[in-house]
Design a protein around this motif. Structure first.
Motif, PDB file in Angstrom:
ATOM      1  N   ASP A 177      -5.218   3.264  -0.983  1.00 35.10           N
ATOM      2  CA  ASP A 177      -5.409   3.279   0.167  1.00 35.10           C
ATOM      3  C   ASP A 177      -5.040   2.144   1.403  1.00 35.10           C
ATOM      4  O   ASP A 177      -4.235   1.307   0.657  1.00 35.10           O
ATOM      5  CB  ASP A 177      -7.101   3.200   0.745  1.00 35.10           C
ATOM      6  N   ALA A 178      -5.172   2.111   2.425  1.00 38.85           N
ATOM      7  CA  ALA A 178      -4.569   1.154   3.458  1.00 38.85           C
ATOM      8  C   ALA A 178      -4.718  -0.383   2.815  1.00 38.85           C
ATOM      9  O   ALA A 178      -3.995  -1.144   3.308  1.00 38.85           O
ATOM     10  CB  ALA A 178      -5.104   1.146   4.874  1.00 38.85           C
ATOM     11  N   ALA A 183      -2.420  -5.319   1.064  1.00 39.97           N
ATOM     12  CA  ALA A 183      -2.448  -6.544  -0.096  1.00 39.97           C
ATOM     13  C   ALA A 183      -1.053  -6.473  -0.662  1.00 39.97           C
ATOM     14  O   ALA A 183      -0.581  -7.587  -0.562  1.00 39.97           O
ATOM     15  CB  ALA A 183      -3.494  -5.937  -1.063  1.00 39.97           C
ATOM     16  N   ALA A 184      -0.348  -5.487  -0.876  1.00 38.69           N
ATOM     17  CA  ALA A 184       0.947  -5.625  -1.375  1.00 38.69           C
ATOM     18  C   ALA A 184       1.794  -5.954  -0.419  1.00 38.69           C
ATOM     19  O   ALA A 184       2.640  -6.972  -0.714  1.00 38.69           O
ATOM     20  CB  ALA A 184       1.415  -3.946  -1.521  1.00 38.69           C
ATOM     21  N   LEU A 185       1.675  -5.922   0.952  1.00 38.61           N
ATOM     22  CA  LEU A 185       2.460  -6.561   2.224  1.00 38.61           C
ATOM     23  C   LEU A 185       2.151  -7.980   2.015  1.00 38.61           C
ATOM     24  O   LEU A 185       3.132  -8.901   2.337  1.00 38.61           O
ATOM     25  CB  LEU A 185       2.156  -5.934   3.337  1.00 38.61           C
ATOM     26  N   ALA A 186       1.027  -8.427   1.884  1.00 40.07           N
ATOM     27  CA  ALA A 186       0.698  -9.787   1.697  1.00 40.07           C
ATOM     28  C   ALA A 186       1.256 -10.562   0.767  1.00 40.07           C
ATOM     29  O   ALA A 186       1.469 -11.701   0.619  1.00 40.07           O
ATOM     30  CB  ALA A 186      -0.740  -9.800   1.875  1.00 40.07           C
ATOM     31  N   ILE A 192       5.242   0.256  -0.165  1.00 39.83           N
ATOM     32  CA  ILE A 192       4.441   0.715  -1.643  1.00 39.83           C
ATOM     33  C   ILE A 192       4.811   2.108  -1.816  1.00 39.83           C
ATOM     34  O   ILE A 192       5.276   2.888  -1.306  1.00 39.83           O
ATOM     35  CB  ILE A 192       2.807   0.661  -1.090  1.00 39.83           C
ATOM     36  N   CYS A 193       4.556   2.445  -3.320  1.00 40.03           N
ATOM     37  CA  CYS A 193       4.950   3.609  -4.277  1.00 40.03           C
ATOM     38  C   CYS A 193       3.463   4.045  -4.574  1.00 40.03           C
ATOM     39  O   CYS A 193       3.052   3.221  -5.295  1.00 40.03           O
ATOM     40  CB  CYS A 193       6.222   3.590  -4.895  1.00 40.03           C
ATOM     41  N   MET A 194       3.126   5.314  -4.330  1.00 42.74           N
ATOM     42  CA  MET A 194       1.856   5.877  -4.647  1.00 42.74           C
ATOM     43  C   MET A 194       2.371   7.141  -5.720  1.00 42.74           C
ATOM     44  O   MET A 194       2.833   7.858  -5.258  1.00 42.74           O
ATOM     45  CB  MET A 194       1.107   6.087  -3.811  1.00 42.74           C
ATOM     46  N   LEU A 317      -2.519   6.130   5.819  1.00 44.60           N
ATOM     47  CA  LEU A 317      -2.149   4.958   5.390  1.00 44.60           C
ATOM     48  C   LEU A 317      -1.584   3.877   6.426  1.00 44.60           C
ATOM     49  O   LEU A 317      -1.830   2.704   6.548  1.00 44.60           O
ATOM     50  CB  LEU A 317      -1.112   5.126   4.135  1.00 44.60           C
ATOM     51  N   VAL A 318      -0.755   4.488   7.333  1.00 40.00           N
ATOM     52  CA  VAL A 318      -0.080   3.846   8.348  1.00 40.00           C
ATOM     53  C   VAL A 318      -1.258   3.264   9.522  1.00 40.00           C
ATOM     54  O   VAL A 318      -1.123   2.129   9.820  1.00 40.00           O
ATOM     55  CB  VAL A 318       1.048   4.564   8.981  1.00 40.00           C
ATOM     56  N   GLU A 319      -1.882   4.353   9.874  1.00 44.26           N
ATOM     57  CA  GLU A 319      -2.789   3.680  10.801  1.00 44.26           C
ATOM     58  C   GLU A 319      -3.883   2.756  10.351  1.00 44.26           C
ATOM     59  O   GLU A 319      -4.400   1.860  11.250  1.00 44.26           O
ATOM     60  CB  GLU A 319      -3.715   5.069  11.596  1.00 44.26           C
ATOM     61  N   GLY A 320      -4.235   2.920   9.238  1.00 44.35           N
ATOM     62  CA  GLY A 320      -5.240   2.226   8.686  1.00 44.35           C
ATOM     63  C   GLY A 320      -4.529   0.709   8.435  1.00 44.35           C
ATOM     64  O   GLY A 320      -5.244  -0.432   8.499  1.00 44.35           O
ATOM     65  N   ALA A 321      -3.423   0.645   7.846  1.00 44.35           N
ATOM     66  CA  ALA A 321      -2.746  -0.451   7.627  1.00 44.35           C
ATOM     67  C   ALA A 321      -2.448  -1.336   9.246  1.00 44.35           C
ATOM     68  O   ALA A 321      -2.709  -2.688   9.058  1.00 44.35           O
ATOM     69  CB  ALA A 321      -1.407  -0.615   7.122  1.00 44.35           C
ATOM     70  N   GLN A 322      -2.239  -0.639   9.960  1.00 47.22           N
ATOM     71  CA  GLN A 322      -1.920  -1.308  11.384  1.00 47.22           C
ATOM     72  C   GLN A 322      -3.324  -1.993  11.759  1.00 47.22           C
ATOM     73  O   GLN A 322      -3.294  -2.921  12.400  1.00 47.22           O
ATOM     74  CB  GLN A 322      -1.415  -0.272  12.365  1.00 47.22           C
ATOM     75  N   LEU A 323      -4.413  -1.021  11.628  1.00 47.70           N
ATOM     76  CA  LEU A 323      -5.684  -1.594  11.935  1.00 47.70           C
ATOM     77  C   LEU A 323      -6.128  -2.780  11.417  1.00 47.70           C
ATOM     78  O   LEU A 323      -6.488  -3.808  11.934  1.00 47.70           O
ATOM     79  CB  LEU A 323      -6.684  -0.480  11.957  1.00 47.70           C
ATOM     80  N   LEU A 324      -5.987  -2.875  10.190  1.00 48.50           N
ATOM     81  CA  LEU A 324      -6.166  -4.016   9.196  1.00 48.50           C
ATOM     82  C   LEU A 324      -5.523  -5.239   9.548  1.00 48.50           C
ATOM     83  O   LEU A 324      -6.125  -6.138  10.025  1.00 48.50           O
ATOM     84  CB  LEU A 324      -5.985  -3.705   7.800  1.00 48.50           C
ATOM     85  N   ILE A 325      -4.196  -4.998  10.026  1.00 48.37           N
ATOM     86  CA  ILE A 325      -3.468  -6.423  10.081  1.00 48.37           C
ATOM     87  C   ILE A 325      -3.805  -6.855  11.595  1.00 48.37           C
ATOM     88  O   ILE A 325      -3.818  -7.776  11.759  1.00 48.37           O
ATOM     89  CB  ILE A 325      -1.819  -5.813  10.384  1.00 48.37           C
ATOM     90  N   GLN A 326      -4.094  -5.873  12.527  1.00 49.00           N
ATOM     91  CA  GLN A 326      -4.460  -6.026  13.903  1.00 49.00           C
ATOM     92  C   GLN A 326      -5.756  -6.813  13.793  1.00 49.00           C
ATOM     93  O   GLN A 326      -6.177  -8.017  14.623  1.00 49.00           O
ATOM     94  CB  GLN A 326      -4.775  -4.894  14.581  1.00 49.00           C
ATOM     95  N   GLN A 327      -6.785  -6.510  12.909  1.00 52.63           N
ATOM     96  CA  GLN A 327      -8.144  -7.089  12.852  1.00 52.63           C
ATOM     97  C   GLN A 327      -7.948  -8.585  12.196  1.00 52.63           C
ATOM     98  O   GLN A 327      -8.552  -9.591  12.742  1.00 52.63           O
ATOM     99  CB  GLN A 327      -8.971  -6.320  11.866  1.00 52.63           C
ATOM    100  N   MET A 328      -7.165  -8.672  11.406  1.00 52.07           N
ATOM    101  CA  MET A 328      -6.819  -9.972  10.632  1.00 52.07           C
ATOM    102  C   MET A 328      -6.299 -11.087  11.575  1.00 52.07           C
ATOM    103  O   MET A 328      -6.492 -12.006  11.553  1.00 52.07           O
ATOM    104  CB  MET A 328      -6.296  -9.812   9.344  1.00 52.07           C
ATOM    105  N   SER A 329      -5.295 -10.363  12.331  1.00 50.93           N
ATOM    106  CA  SER A 329      -4.493 -11.218  13.230  1.00 50.93           C
ATOM    107  C   SER A 329      -5.126 -11.759  14.334  1.00 50.93           C
ATOM    108  O   SER A 329      -5.058 -12.959  14.934  1.00 50.93           O
ATOM    109  CB  SER A 329      -3.094 -10.562  13.668  1.00 50.93           C
ATOM    110  N   GLY A 330      -6.306 -10.899  14.716  1.00 51.57           N
ATOM    111  CA  GLY A 330      -7.206 -11.323  16.013  1.00 51.57           C
ATOM    112  C   GLY A 330      -8.416 -12.073  15.547  1.00 51.57           C
ATOM    113  O   GLY A 330      -9.127 -12.545  16.398  1.00 51.57           O
ATOM    114  N   GLU A 331      -8.674 -12.349  14.302  1.00 48.57           N
ATOM    115  CA  GLU A 331      -9.607 -13.345  14.041  1.00 48.57           C
ATOM    116  C   GLU A 331      -9.247 -14.726  13.408  1.00 48.57           C
ATOM    117  O   GLU A 331      -8.265 -14.774  12.860  1.00 48.57           O
ATOM    118  CB  GLU A 331     -10.489 -12.498  12.835  1.00 48.57           C
ATOM    119  N   SER A 332     -10.173 -15.649  13.678  1.00 44.52           N
ATOM    120  CA  SER A 332     -10.230 -16.865  13.025  1.00 44.52           C
ATOM    121  C   SER A 332     -10.341 -17.124  11.511  1.00 44.52           C
ATOM    122  O   SER A 332     -10.857 -16.166  11.103  1.00 44.52           O
ATOM    123  CB  SER A 332     -11.170 -17.888  13.736  1.00 44.52           C
TER     124      SER A 332
END
Length: 335
Positions: A177-178, A183-186, A192-194, A317-332
């Motif tokens: 999943d996203a 996590a792999a990007l981090a 990723i290969c699935m 996968l793409v939309e979920g990854a984008q959302l997760l990264i946006q959420q993390m970058s916008g939080e302290s």
């Protein structure tokens, strides 16, 4: 942003070359049409003309680029020759040494070479011969697993080894999943290969019972019970089905050769008898005791809850990854 493309593809998502024939033209074309890299699985015997037919059928279903995966443990020279003649985008290699001569030959045909590795030593050899990208497979992966290390420890080591070279590192093993994607990007991967997630799609050429079991069961085990005679020394990760749980302590001297026939299947147009403990997973042509056949799956199988179109898998996968990264970058972040 890491969800963007690798190797000229729109997204950093690769569909593994599921075998022996689960990744057929329909699945590969659906993945390609969604902007990701789909990989056909070449037959495990020399079948160059048939392989060309598979490639051409895939091209009739998509105008996007795709690739072909080859297991080097089986006869493959004529198949690779066919792949290069057809000038597919990517030649993916596994379970054998990728030579500099092969890389040069592929590059002269305009084909990129992407080996899958399971150790730092394999990764170093791949870098030295000039490959275009490296898939790093962790022990969490489904199907045949060449390495012993977990993805979370092996992946960043390979990323560090690659350093500033233009060789994308692609993570494989237990990602479904996203969250796994991010996590792999981090850890430094560019994509990723699935495998398991794409087996559980509408277009995959897996038997409906196999797909259903991927939803029903959530545990896997690393074993060598299946296919010992045909592919010795090739451990694999499978679903913990009732059949497997009953037989997982099979004595080391036993193999499929002296076992009863439990079914039949047509694989790459060849009629096959399936013996108990064979390494052949069921496709739609398979008849017999399906639930006693091998069902490969990675540790991320518990995250798969439904059979989806392959394009929808890529989209989520793409939309979920984008959302997760946006959420993390916008939080302290507090440590």
């Amino acid at each position: 942003m890491g969800w963007k493309g690798i190797l000229g593809f729109e997204y950093g998502i690769v569909q593994a070359p599921l075998g022996p024939d689960i990744a057929g033209p329909e699945l590969v074309a659906a993945v390609a049409n969604a902007g990701a890299l789909g990989l056909l699985r070449a037959p495990d015997s020399e079948s160059p003309e048939y392989l060309k037919e598979l490639i051409r059928k895939t091209r009739s279903l998509t105008d996007k680029a795709f690739g072909v995966g080859v297991v080097l443990a089986f006869p493959h020279k004529e198949n690779i020759k066919a792949i290069l003649e057809e000038k597919v985008a990517v030649l993916q290699l596994y379970w054998g040494e990728c030579s500099k001569e092969l890389v040069l030959e592929a590059h002269s045909s305009g084909v990129k070479v992407v080996p899958q590795v399971g150790s730092l030593e394999e990764a170093k050899k791949a870098i030295d011969v000039g490959v275009d990208a490296i898939i790093v497979q962790g022990r969490e992966a489904g199907g045949h697993v060449i390495g012993q290390e977990a993805l979370i420890s092996l992946l960043p080591q390979v990323v560090d080894l690659v350093g500033g070279r233009d060789i994308p590192v692609i993570a494989a093993g237990g990602i479904a999943d996203a969250r796994g994607y991010v996590a792999a990007l981090a850890l430094g991967a560019k994509g990723i290969c699935m495998g398991t997630r794409f087996v559980a799609t509408q277009e995959s050429y897996a038997h409906s019972t196999y797909k259903r079991k991927l939803i029903e069961y959530d545990k896997t085990e690393y074993t060598d019970v299946f296919g010992r005679a045909r592919w010795p020394g090739a451990p694999h990760r499978v679903l913990q089905t009732p059949f497997f749980c009953d037989w997982k302590s099979l004595p080391a001297q036993e193999s499929e050769t002296n076992q009863p026939i439990i079914g039949h299947s047509t694989i790459h147009r060849v009629e096959k008898e399936i013996r108990r403990f064979a390494g052949t997973c069921p496709n739609p042509t398979t008849t017999g005791d399906i639930e006693s056949m091998v069902m490969y799956a990675g540790q991320g199988v518990g995250l798969i809850k439904e059979i989806l179109p392959a394009g929808e898998v890529v989209k989520r996968l793409v939309e979920g990854a984008q959302l997760l990264i946006q959420q993390m970058s916008g939080e302290s972040v507090y440590i």
